[in-house]
Design a protein around this motif. Sequence first.
Motif, PDB file in Angstrom:
ATOM      1  N   LEU A  51       0.516   0.637   5.865  1.00  0.00           N
ATOM      2  CA  LEU A  51       0.880  -0.621   5.200  1.00  0.00           C
ATOM      3  C   LEU A  51       2.251  -0.509   4.538  1.00  0.00           C
ATOM      4  O   LEU A  51       3.048  -1.452   4.574  1.00  0.00           O
ATOM      5  CB  LEU A  51      -0.171  -1.008   4.166  1.00  0.00           C
ATOM      6  N   ILE A  52       2.511   0.649   3.953  1.00  0.00           N
ATOM      7  CA  ILE A  52       3.822   0.890   3.328  1.00  0.00           C
ATOM      8  C   ILE A  52       4.902   0.841   4.412  1.00  0.00           C
ATOM      9  O   ILE A  52       5.946   0.210   4.235  1.00  0.00           O
ATOM     10  CB  ILE A  52       3.853   2.246   2.595  1.00  0.00           C
ATOM     11  N   ALA A  53       4.642   1.499   5.532  1.00  0.00           N
ATOM     12  CA  ALA A  53       5.618   1.515   6.632  1.00  0.00           C
ATOM     13  C   ALA A  53       5.913   0.100   7.131  1.00  0.00           C
ATOM     14  O   ALA A  53       7.073  -0.234   7.407  1.00  0.00           O
ATOM     15  CB  ALA A  53       5.105   2.393   7.765  1.00  0.00           C
ATOM     16  N   GLU A  54       4.876  -0.722   7.235  1.00  0.00           N
ATOM     17  CA  GLU A  54       5.055  -2.104   7.686  1.00  0.00           C
ATOM     18  C   GLU A  54       5.924  -2.913   6.720  1.00  0.00           C
ATOM     19  O   GLU A  54       6.671  -3.800   7.134  1.00  0.00           O
ATOM     20  CB  GLU A  54       3.706  -2.805   7.826  1.00  0.00           C
ATOM     21  N   LEU A  55       5.817  -2.606   5.437  1.00  0.00           N
ATOM     22  CA  LEU A  55       6.589  -3.335   4.427  1.00  0.00           C
ATOM     23  C   LEU A  55       8.070  -2.962   4.454  1.00  0.00           C
ATOM     24  O   LEU A  55       8.892  -3.700   3.919  1.00  0.00           O
ATOM     25  CB  LEU A  55       6.013  -3.080   3.032  1.00  0.00           C
ATOM     26  N   LYS A  56       8.396  -1.822   5.032  1.00  0.00           N
ATOM     27  CA  LYS A  56       9.780  -1.343   5.116  1.00  0.00           C
ATOM     28  C   LYS A  56      10.483  -1.424   3.761  1.00  0.00           C
ATOM     29  O   LYS A  56      11.442  -2.190   3.584  1.00  0.00           O
ATOM     30  CB  LYS A  56      10.553  -2.114   6.170  1.00  0.00           C
TER      31      LYS A  56
END
Length: 121
Positions: free
Chosen positions: A83-88
């Motif tokens: 989820l963190i990666a998706e938020l960039k």
Amino acid sequence: MAMTALADKGNILHIFDFKVKDGMGDEFIKRFEKFDYSDENPMHKSPAQVRDGVLCRASDDPNRFFLIGEWKSIAEHKEILPLIAELKPDYAPLLADGPASMKPLYVEVVVSTPQEILDRA
């Protein structure tokens, strides 16, 4: 002031070792703080988080940081990382090895001073 243990026995700590691009340490702190304290950060919404993380700067390298936090389980922490990666988050481009370097080391807390001993100190 009462002393408390840094972490509780049986929990896990995640330790991220971030190396940022030369001269970008102060900017990394600002951007990290902005994201970390925002409502977008899913880490703060998990009941598996025991203690909020701390971002530490290496005393011998202004471009190296460690993020340490306490959780109940590795699996629950790993579940949130995508989820963190998706938020960039906008601090990620400042990492010397890019966003792919955002992989934690997990350690289990195996000894933690009992509170009654800390209370006597």
